[in-house]
Design a protein around this motif. Structure first.
Motif, short mmCIF file in Angstrom:
data_model
loop_
_atom_site.label_atom_id
_atom_site.label_comp_id
_atom_site.label_asym_id
_atom_site.label_seq_id
_atom_site.Cartn_x
_atom_site.Cartn_y
_atom_site.Cartn_z
N GLN A 124 -91.04 97.95 56.19
CA GLN A 124 -90.76 97.92 54.75
C GLN A 124 -90.60 96.47 54.38
N LEU A 125 -91.43 96.01 53.47
CA LEU A 125 -91.39 94.62 53.04
C LEU A 125 -90.32 94.45 51.97
N ALA A 126 -89.71 93.27 51.97
CA ALA A 126 -88.74 92.94 50.93
C ALA A 126 -89.50 92.79 49.62
N GLU A 127 -88.90 93.23 48.54
CA GLU A 127 -89.56 93.12 47.24
C GLU A 127 -89.52 91.68 46.76
N ALA A 128 -90.62 91.24 46.22
CA ALA A 128 -90.70 89.90 45.66
C ALA A 128 -89.99 89.89 44.31
N THR A 129 -89.34 88.80 43.98
CA THR A 129 -88.66 88.72 42.69
C THR A 129 -89.65 88.39 41.58
N TYR A 130 -90.74 87.71 41.91
CA TYR A 130 -91.75 87.38 40.92
C TYR A 130 -93.11 87.35 41.59
N VAL A 131 -94.02 88.09 41.03
CA VAL A 131 -95.39 88.08 41.52
C VAL A 131 -96.28 87.76 40.35
N PRO A 132 -96.98 86.62 40.40
CA PRO A 132 -97.86 86.28 39.28
C PRO A 132 -99.03 87.25 39.20
N GLY A 133 -99.52 87.42 37.99
CA GLY A 133 -100.67 88.29 37.79
C GLY A 133 -100.25 89.69 37.41
N ASP A 134 -101.21 90.49 37.06
CA ASP A 134 -101.00 91.86 36.63
C ASP A 134 -101.27 92.78 37.81
N SER A 135 -100.34 93.66 38.12
CA SER A 135 -100.50 94.57 39.26
C SER A 135 -101.63 95.57 39.06
N ARG A 136 -102.17 95.68 37.86
CA ARG A 136 -103.28 96.60 37.60
C ARG A 136 -104.63 95.99 37.94
N GLY A 137 -104.64 94.84 38.55
CA GLY A 137 -105.91 94.25 38.98
C GLY A 137 -106.35 93.03 38.22
N ASP A 138 -105.69 92.69 37.10
CA ASP A 138 -106.03 91.49 36.36
C ASP A 138 -105.60 90.28 37.18
#
Length: 130
Positions: free
Chosen positions: A108-122
């Protein structure tokens, strides 16, 4: 304490699968013949994982049974007891098969606090307008 060798093997597999990402939990299948206790392996894992992507991660163990075949009555059974006797006749003359597995089932990976970009593929940053 044999848990340190096992903890090092688990850490190597966790680091390979994590590919540089922080890990907070790992689920491991451990054969009954390895005689691993969850508190002991977690203590050993805490020590060997210091300074790695798995530092602070917790291990969840799933104990895999050993197959025992009685030499006296021929009974076959599964047991998580590494010192099993025949459940049918009570004989200690048993042959064991399996129970020495060590398999990293999942991490189980630790959740990132900020991920740039759109999780829908953008590929762009969802917070910016172009």
């Amino acid at each position: 304490m044999h848990e340190f060798g096992i903890a090092e093997a688990i850490l190597a597999a966790v680091e390979k699968r994590a590919d540089g990402r922080r890990v907070c939990r790992a689920r491991v299948q451990v054969g009954a013949l390895l005689r691993v206790a969850e508190p002991s392996i977690n203590d050993a894992f805490a020590m060997v994982s210091e300074g790695t992507v798995a530092e602070g991660a917790r291990l969840d163990l799933v104990t895999l049974p050993v197959r025992v075949t009685c030499g006296d009555c021929g009974s076959v059974a599964m047991s998580v007891d590494p010192h099993a006797v025949c459940p049918g006749c009570g004989s200690a003359d048993v042959d064991s098969e399996g129970g020495d597995d060590l398999v990293l089932e999942s991490i189980q990976l630790a959740e990132a606090t900020y991920v740039p970009g759109d999780s829908r593929g953008d590929r762009g940053d969802a917070g910016r307008s172009s």
